[in-house]
Design an enzyme around this catalytic site. Sequence first.
Site, PDB file in Angstrom:
ATOM      1  N   VAL A  88      -8.755   2.676   6.950  1.00  0.00           N
ATOM      2  CA  VAL A  88     -10.092   3.005   7.418  1.00  0.00           C
ATOM      3  C   VAL A  88     -10.980   1.762   7.435  1.00  0.00           C
ATOM      4  CG1 VAL A  88     -12.119   4.452   7.063  1.00  0.00           C
ATOM      5  CG2 VAL A  88      -9.872   5.301   6.451  1.00  0.00           C
ATOM      6  N   GLY A 133       2.267  -1.335   2.439  1.00  0.00           N
ATOM      7  CA  GLY A 133       1.963  -2.188   3.592  1.00  0.00           C
ATOM      8  C   GLY A 133       0.685  -1.785   4.299  1.00  0.00           C
ATOM      9  N   LEU A 147      -6.392   0.142  -3.118  1.00  0.00           N
ATOM     10  CA  LEU A 147      -6.711   1.503  -3.564  1.00  0.00           C
ATOM     11  C   LEU A 147      -5.878   1.904  -4.777  1.00  0.00           C
ATOM     12  CD1 LEU A 147      -6.963   3.153  -0.022  1.00  0.00           C
ATOM     13  CD2 LEU A 147      -8.835   2.372  -1.486  1.00  0.00           C
ATOM     14  N   SER A 191       6.443   2.474   3.576  1.00  0.00           N
ATOM     15  CA  SER A 191       7.038   3.668   4.145  1.00  0.00           C
ATOM     16  C   SER A 191       6.234   4.109   5.363  1.00  0.00           C
ATOM     17  CB  SER A 191       7.034   4.775   3.084  1.00  0.00           C
ATOM     18  OG  SER A 191       7.208   6.014   3.704  1.00  0.00           O
ATOM     19  N   LYS A 205     -20.916  -9.139  11.890  1.00  0.00           N
ATOM     20  CA  LYS A 205     -21.765  -8.315  11.023  1.00  0.00           C
ATOM     21  C   LYS A 205     -22.729  -9.205  10.242  1.00  0.00           C
ATOM     22  CE  LYS A 205     -21.468  -5.329   6.960  1.00  0.00           C
ATOM     23  NZ  LYS A 205     -20.613  -4.665   5.975  1.00  0.00           N
ATOM     24  N   ALA A 212     -15.386  -2.506   7.893  1.00  0.00           N
ATOM     25  CA  ALA A 212     -16.536  -3.388   7.700  1.00  0.00           C
ATOM     26  C   ALA A 212     -16.265  -4.258   6.478  1.00  0.00           C
ATOM     27  CB  ALA A 212     -17.797  -2.570   7.481  1.00  0.00           C
ATOM     28  N   ALA A 226      -4.102  -3.946   1.865  1.00  0.00           N
ATOM     29  CA  ALA A 226      -3.908  -4.663   0.592  1.00  0.00           C
ATOM     30  C   ALA A 226      -2.533  -5.330   0.559  1.00  0.00           C
ATOM     31  CB  ALA A 226      -4.061  -3.700  -0.575  1.00  0.00           C
ATOM     32  N   ILE A 250      -4.055   4.144   4.787  1.00  0.00           N
ATOM     33  CA  ILE A 250      -5.419   4.683   4.922  1.00  0.00           C
ATOM     34  C   ILE A 250      -6.062   4.030   6.143  1.00  0.00           C
ATOM     35  CG2 ILE A 250      -7.737   4.577   3.919  1.00  0.00           C
ATOM     36  CD1 ILE A 250      -6.314   6.696   2.543  1.00  0.00           C
ATOM     37  N   THR A 256     -17.042  -3.007   0.074  1.00  0.00           N
ATOM     38  CA  THR A 256     -16.563  -3.885  -0.991  1.00  0.00           C
ATOM     39  C   THR A 256     -15.067  -3.759  -1.287  1.00  0.00           C
ATOM     40  OG1 THR A 256     -17.533  -2.203  -2.424  1.00  0.00           O
ATOM     41  CG2 THR A 256     -18.702  -4.270  -2.239  1.00  0.00           C
TER      42      THR A 256
HETATM   43  C1  LIG Z   1     -13.271   6.542   3.750  1.00  0.00           C
HETATM   44  C2  LIG Z   1     -12.934   5.121   3.500  1.00  0.00           C
HETATM   45  C3  LIG Z   1     -13.663   4.126   4.156  1.00  0.00           C
HETATM   46  C4  LIG Z   1     -13.398   2.779   3.889  1.00  0.00           C
HETATM   47  N1  LIG Z   1     -14.148   1.823   4.503  1.00  0.00           N
HETATM   48  C5  LIG Z   1     -13.967   0.535   4.137  1.00  0.00           C
HETATM   49  C6  LIG Z   1     -14.774  -0.485   4.678  1.00  0.00           C
HETATM   50  O1  LIG Z   1     -15.636  -0.263   5.524  1.00  0.00           O
HETATM   51  N2  LIG Z   1     -14.568  -1.745   4.250  1.00  0.00           N
HETATM   52  C7  LIG Z   1     -13.624  -2.054   3.316  1.00  0.00           C
HETATM   53  O2  LIG Z   1     -13.509  -3.209   2.912  1.00  0.00           O
HETATM   54  N3  LIG Z   1     -12.814  -1.107   2.847  1.00  0.00           N
HETATM   55  C8  LIG Z   1     -12.964   0.174   3.212  1.00  0.00           C
HETATM   56  N4  LIG Z   1     -12.154   1.136   2.693  1.00  0.00           N
HETATM   57  C9  LIG Z   1     -11.063   0.761   1.814  1.00  0.00           C
HETATM   58  C10 LIG Z   1      -9.913   0.240   2.615  1.00  0.00           C
HETATM   59  O3  LIG Z   1      -9.522   1.175   3.597  1.00  0.00           O
HETATM   60  C11 LIG Z   1      -8.763  -0.019   1.649  1.00  0.00           C
HETATM   61  O4  LIG Z   1      -9.231  -0.705   0.534  1.00  0.00           O
HETATM   62  C12 LIG Z   1      -7.763  -0.878   2.311  1.00  0.00           C
HETATM   63  O5  LIG Z   1      -7.350  -0.316   3.500  1.00  0.00           O
HETATM   64  C13 LIG Z   1      -6.597  -1.095   1.397  1.00  0.00           C
HETATM   65  O6  LIG Z   1      -5.838   0.058   1.328  1.00  0.00           O
HETATM   66  P1  LIG Z   1      -4.457  -0.046   0.623  1.00  0.00           P
HETATM   67  O7  LIG Z   1      -3.625  -1.015   1.348  1.00  0.00           O
HETATM   68  O8  LIG Z   1      -4.711  -0.269  -0.824  1.00  0.00           O
HETATM   69  O9  LIG Z   1      -3.850   1.421   0.733  1.00  0.00           O
HETATM   70  P2  LIG Z   1      -3.181   2.178   1.967  1.00  0.00           P
HETATM   71  O10 LIG Z   1      -3.792   1.827   3.249  1.00  0.00           O
HETATM   72  O11 LIG Z   1      -3.184   3.640   1.575  1.00  0.00           O
HETATM   73  O12 LIG Z   1      -1.686   1.661   1.985  1.00  0.00           O
HETATM   74  C14 LIG Z   1      -0.750   2.133   1.065  1.00  0.00           C
HETATM   75  C15 LIG Z   1       0.633   1.662   1.454  1.00  0.00           C
HETATM   76  O13 LIG Z   1       1.546   2.046   0.446  1.00  0.00           O
HETATM   77  C16 LIG Z   1       2.677   2.651   1.035  1.00  0.00           C
HETATM   78  N5  LIG Z   1       3.250   3.592   0.074  1.00  0.00           N
HETATM   79  C17 LIG Z   1       2.617   4.509  -0.695  1.00  0.00           C
HETATM   80  N6  LIG Z   1       3.503   5.183  -1.454  1.00  0.00           N
HETATM   81  C18 LIG Z   1       4.717   4.659  -1.169  1.00  0.00           C
HETATM   82  C19 LIG Z   1       6.040   4.935  -1.608  1.00  0.00           C
HETATM   83  N7  LIG Z   1       6.311   5.893  -2.509  1.00  0.00           N
HETATM   84  N8  LIG Z   1       7.051   4.225  -1.079  1.00  0.00           N
HETATM   85  C20 LIG Z   1       6.820   3.234  -0.163  1.00  0.00           C
HETATM   86  N9  LIG Z   1       5.591   2.921   0.285  1.00  0.00           N
HETATM   87  C21 LIG Z   1       4.554   3.645  -0.200  1.00  0.00           C
HETATM   88  C22 LIG Z   1       2.140   3.308   2.285  1.00  0.00           C
HETATM   89  O14 LIG Z   1       3.163   3.537   3.217  1.00  0.00           O
HETATM   90  C23 LIG Z   1       1.157   2.238   2.755  1.00  0.00           C
HETATM   91  O15 LIG Z   1       1.872   1.254   3.468  1.00  0.00           O
HETATM   92  C24 LIG Z   1     -12.373   2.464   2.979  1.00  0.00           C
HETATM   93  C25 LIG Z   1     -11.617   3.454   2.376  1.00  0.00           C
HETATM   94  C26 LIG Z   1     -11.885   4.781   2.617  1.00  0.00           C
HETATM   95  C27 LIG Z   1     -11.073   5.841   1.925  1.00  0.00           C
END
Ligand SMILES: Cc1cc2nc3c(=O)[nH]c(=O)nc-3n(C[C@H](O)[C@H](O)[C@H](O)COP(=O)(O)OP(=O)(O)OC[C@H]3O[C@@H](n4cnc5c(N)ncnc54)[C@H](O)[C@@H]3O)c2cc1C
Length: 498
Positions: A45, A10, A331, A37, A76, A48, A13, A43, A342
């Site tokens: 973060v 959650g 991610l 969870s 932006k 932008a 993505a 993350i 991106t």
């Molecule tokens: C340093 C940094 C800077 C960034 N800056 C930008 C930016 O400027 N612009 C941009 O477009 N993107 C940026 N990104 C990328 C962006 O943050 C991510 O692409 C975006 O937030 C998507 O993250 P996510 O949802 O894939 O992962 P996460 O935010 O890590 O979410 C993962 C989810 O999975 C759940 N989960 C994981 N394991 C389990 C499990 N075993 N059981 C149940 N739930 C679980 C977690 O609880 C969480 O809800 C950046 C990333 C980083 C690292």
Amino acid sequence: MAQHIIIAGGGSAGWMAAALFARLRPAPDTRITLVESDAIGTIGVGEATIPILRNFNRLLGLHEPDFVAATQGSFKLGIEFVDWGQTGNRHFHGFGDHGAPIDGAAPHHHWHRLHAAGRTGDPIDAWSMPALAAAQDRFAPPEALRGEAAQYRYAYHFDAGLYARLLRSYAEARGVTRVEGRILDLERDAETGDLRALLLDDGRRLDGDLFLDCTGFASRLLGQGLEVGFVDWSHWLPANRALALGCARAGRFTPFTRSTAHAAGWQWRIPLQHRTGNGLVYSSAHLADDAAEQLLRTHLDGAAIGEPRLLRFTTGRRARFWAHNVVAIGLAAGFMEPLESTSLQLVQTGLVRLAELLPAGPVDPVILAEYNRETIAEYERIRDFLIAHYCISRRPEPFWRDMAAMPLPDTLAYKLALWDAIGRVPLYAQESHQEPSWVAILLGQGRLPRGHDPAADRPPLDGLATLLAERHAALSAAVGRMPPHDHFVARTCRAEAA
Ligand SMILES: Cc1cc2nc3c(=O)[nH]c(=O)nc-3n(C[C@H](O)[C@H](O)[C@H](O)COP(=O)(O)OP(=O)(O)OC[C@H]3O[C@@H](n4cnc5c(N)ncnc54)[C@H](O)[C@@H]3O)c2cc1C
């Protein structure tokens, strides 16, 4: 096939996936469940974005002023690069081009000719509407302007946690069920290898037909569960750490992201309404974590909020993004540093591609293959664009020297060779950055081609210089009529105090 879609994770993505599939439900009886969870967290973060996100919000029917206010957002027009190429350098990658072709040649060929003839000392940014508006911290949507001055796009900065919250309300209001729990194990079909169910830490079991792995760097379903390998690109993009730290708003409220190069990486500055987001991206082989923190803290323009958050990553992608009935998004699918914002773009394009390809019935293997083929190409194109920012640098520090000396992917080496010869940028399939973006980075860092398009030699030199000076003047006058960015935000989409 997709009667029950399970979204694992959650973060941005996961909730973008939930919102999109709630909006474009593959069949009226499709159920959508998201499991996340709280103990693991996100993350969060990403702050932008690039203009394509506007299409995503439009598809969902989000009202722009409400969305910007709800996410403490700002606008932006592009990215200002400071000290890239060499110390003291400053250039702008705007969301727009440098004007219409003249006599069949793109403006940068004419710029090259004028420059070679000693007839312009201006950078190419002088013909970029977003660059000119950004230099004065002004913002208006292009619909408010007319003619050539209206030929630009824009994106947002926003608080990623608030965006996920907004999308959660949107998705839940449209029937998505949220389950709180930790995925402990997976159950697979012994015969097909397909994923059947997620097993949670409290004993619950979630059966599904299609699983979206949005579990972040863990890649709990596709990477760990299905053991789909990781293609490591850190030899091309060696930055593997980021320190993120917000600070109080101070200084300019810029309608752009700033990226400042340092000795072993670079720093982002992202203006939000309630704070300024900052972060340092660096290579741990070239900079220690404590030195990185010191560097970041000395380059904040307001008082730090809280403690810096250290994030470790490896640049690369999953070997496949869709395997069996599991598709990785966000991610969990891969990561390339946020230099051109991106990541959320890849979330969006991955989801839209999936929605377009997902059949109502069984999935033909060629559909998986096509999804993977297009997605791999998109990742590789972005990878090359990011590497280009580094490898053309003339900075003297060891990190930058290593980047300038490394062997390049063939696709990028070819692109740079053609650029060097004649100032052309060959584009491949799934290219998200078109020629003006490459021109902004290459010319911006001082990578001058040896020649230009012969069509640029046609117009008389004097007439050309006058035409381009007039263009610059017209754009500057249009910028003068735009409101300051902070006024525009206060008038149209002011957020509640945080
Ligand atoms: C340093 C940094 C800077 C960034 N800056 C930008 C930016 O400027 N612009 C941009 O477009 N993107 C940026 N990104 C990328 C962006 O943050 C991510 O692409 C975006 O937030 C998507 O993250 P996510 O949802 O894939 O992962 P996460 O935010 O890590 O979410 C993962 C989810 O999975 C759940 N989960 C994981 N394991 C389990 C499990 N075993 N059981 C149940 N739930 C679980 C977690 O609880 C969480 O809800 C950046 C990333 C980083 C690292």
